[in-house]
Design a protein around this motif. Structure first.
Motif, mmCIF file in Angstrom:
data_model
loop_
_atom_site.group_PDB
_atom_site.id
_atom_site.type_symbol
_atom_site.label_atom_id
_atom_site.label_comp_id
_atom_site.label_asym_id
_atom_site.label_seq_id
_atom_site.Cartn_x
_atom_site.Cartn_y
_atom_site.Cartn_z
ATOM 1 N N LEU A 164 -38.614 -37.681 -46.866
ATOM 2 C CA LEU A 164 -38.842 -37.449 -44.953
ATOM 3 C C LEU A 164 -37.261 -36.451 -43.878
ATOM 4 O O LEU A 164 -37.698 -36.249 -43.178
ATOM 5 C CB LEU A 164 -39.330 -38.277 -44.768
ATOM 6 N N VAL A 165 -36.450 -37.068 -44.578
ATOM 7 C CA VAL A 165 -35.417 -36.855 -43.648
ATOM 8 C C VAL A 165 -34.500 -35.774 -43.816
ATOM 9 O O VAL A 165 -34.514 -35.107 -42.834
ATOM 10 C CB VAL A 165 -34.370 -38.521 -43.530
ATOM 11 N N VAL A 166 -34.638 -35.279 -45.391
ATOM 12 C CA VAL A 166 -33.830 -34.154 -45.427
ATOM 13 C C VAL A 166 -35.438 -33.065 -44.519
ATOM 14 O O VAL A 166 -34.307 -32.006 -44.282
ATOM 15 C CB VAL A 166 -33.616 -33.637 -46.933
ATOM 16 N N CYS A 199 -25.191 -33.829 -37.429
ATOM 17 C CA CYS A 199 -25.687 -34.261 -38.788
ATOM 18 C C CYS A 199 -27.341 -34.384 -39.387
ATOM 19 O O CYS A 199 -28.372 -34.501 -38.234
ATOM 20 C CB CYS A 199 -25.414 -35.421 -38.502
ATOM 21 N N SER A 200 -27.908 -34.541 -40.227
ATOM 22 C CA SER A 200 -29.011 -33.907 -41.030
ATOM 23 C C SER A 200 -29.992 -35.286 -40.165
ATOM 24 O O SER A 200 -31.023 -35.218 -39.507
ATOM 25 C CB SER A 200 -29.655 -34.450 -42.081
ATOM 26 N N ILE A 201 -29.473 -36.733 -40.168
ATOM 27 C CA ILE A 201 -29.953 -37.992 -39.483
ATOM 28 C C ILE A 201 -30.025 -37.482 -38.203
ATOM 29 O O ILE A 201 -31.242 -37.632 -37.530
ATOM 30 C CB ILE A 201 -29.279 -39.132 -39.546
ATOM 31 N N SER A 202 -29.601 -37.314 -36.981
ATOM 32 C CA SER A 202 -29.512 -37.073 -36.080
ATOM 33 C C SER A 202 -30.990 -35.662 -35.438
ATOM 34 O O SER A 202 -31.600 -36.010 -35.149
ATOM 35 C CB SER A 202 -28.166 -36.121 -35.180
ATOM 36 N N ARG A 213 -23.320 -48.624 -39.348
ATOM 37 C CA ARG A 213 -23.117 -48.865 -37.913
ATOM 38 C C ARG A 213 -22.660 -47.680 -37.705
ATOM 39 O O ARG A 213 -22.984 -47.307 -36.107
ATOM 40 C CB ARG A 213 -21.669 -49.497 -38.147
ATOM 41 N N ALA A 214 -21.878 -46.412 -37.931
ATOM 42 C CA ALA A 214 -21.480 -45.863 -37.794
ATOM 43 C C ALA A 214 -22.214 -44.396 -36.624
ATOM 44 O O ALA A 214 -22.179 -43.410 -36.672
ATOM 45 C CB ALA A 214 -20.647 -45.438 -38.800
ATOM 46 N N ARG A 215 -23.612 -44.750 -38.068
ATOM 47 C CA ARG A 215 -24.553 -43.301 -37.265
ATOM 48 C C ARG A 215 -25.981 -44.062 -36.601
ATOM 49 O O ARG A 215 -26.432 -43.237 -36.665
ATOM 50 C CB ARG A 215 -25.484 -43.175 -39.252
ATOM 51 N N HIS A 216 -25.857 -44.835 -36.289
ATOM 52 C CA HIS A 216 -27.106 -45.448 -35.115
ATOM 53 C C HIS A 216 -27.206 -44.429 -34.466
ATOM 54 O O HIS A 216 -28.182 -44.254 -33.413
ATOM 55 C CB HIS A 216 -25.982 -47.373 -34.250
ATOM 56 N N ASN A 217 -26.514 -44.228 -33.563
ATOM 57 C CA ASN A 217 -25.816 -43.002 -32.503
ATOM 58 C C ASN A 217 -26.264 -41.792 -32.298
ATOM 59 O O ASN A 217 -27.432 -41.216 -32.064
ATOM 60 C CB ASN A 217 -24.520 -43.434 -31.619
ATOM 61 N N CYS A 218 -26.428 -41.189 -34.329
ATOM 62 C CA CYS A 218 -27.144 -40.109 -34.713
ATOM 63 C C CYS A 218 -28.333 -40.550 -34.459
ATOM 64 O O CYS A 218 -29.431 -39.959 -33.944
ATOM 65 C CB CYS A 218 -26.813 -40.753 -35.980
ATOM 66 N N ALA A 219 -29.247 -41.720 -35.139
ATOM 67 C CA ALA A 219 -30.360 -41.912 -35.429
ATOM 68 C C ALA A 219 -31.120 -42.054 -33.575
ATOM 69 O O ALA A 219 -32.222 -42.104 -33.452
ATOM 70 C CB ALA A 219 -30.725 -43.252 -35.768
ATOM 71 N N LEU A 220 -30.086 -42.702 -32.257
ATOM 72 C CA LEU A 220 -31.115 -42.803 -31.364
ATOM 73 C C LEU A 220 -30.343 -41.672 -30.413
ATOM 74 O O LEU A 220 -30.641 -41.439 -29.179
ATOM 75 C CB LEU A 220 -29.920 -44.203 -30.864
#
Ligand code: ZN
Length: 147
Positions: A9-11, A64-67, A121-128
């Motif tokens: 789903l993320v991809v 990045c893909s998460i963001s 943790r380093a990706r929290h801001n990407c997702a938010l």
């Protein structure tokens, strides 16, 4: 199995971004936002109706893909939603991404696929990022309040 489904789903959302376009017109709110921790950038476009509902929402961005997946999922989730409801969804999203708390009452749609990000943790801001942009964009709207 679920992990794999979530990853797909993320991809999918990061490659085939939903609502990845500009909105134009006089009533369009536009906000540029940058995630300093990863270099993700986006511009959020928002059209609110008279009764404080998100009539249309879109974004353009690179990152990045998460963001990008998160922004895509957010726009899909929020179209047609009243700002009050959007504030609740944002809180639920924060709790999930930052602490791994998943609310059973609040449906985050495809964004549930980002649950695993709480361990990174380093990706929290990407997702938010997209949700923070939304918060800024509608910050002055009185209807948009926490609780
Ligand atoms: Zn990122």
């Amino acid at each position: 199995m679920l992990d794999q489904l979530y990853r797909q789903l993320v991809v999918d959302h990061s490659k085939n971004r939903r609502n990845h376009r500009k909105l134009e017109g006089e009533q369009i709110k536009q906000l540029h936002y940058k995630n300093p921790t990863c270099g993700d950038v986006m511009t959020l476009f928002l059209k609110l109706s008279e009764d404080k509902r998100i009539e249309d929402i879109s974004f353009i961005g690179e990152g990045c893909s998460i963001s990008m997946a998160s922004a895509s999922m957010m726009t899909e989730l929020l179209k047609g939603v009243p700002l009050k409801e959007a504030a609740k969804l944002r809180q639920a999203m924060e709790a999930m991404v930052r602490n791994g708390e998943v609310s059973e009452e609040i449906d985050l749609g495809d964004a549930f696929a980002l649950e695993g990000v709480h361990k990174l943790r380093a990706r929290h801001n990407c997702a938010l990022m997209a949700w923070q942009a939304l918060d800024r964009a509608v910050g002055e709207e009185t209807e948009y309040e926490y609780r």
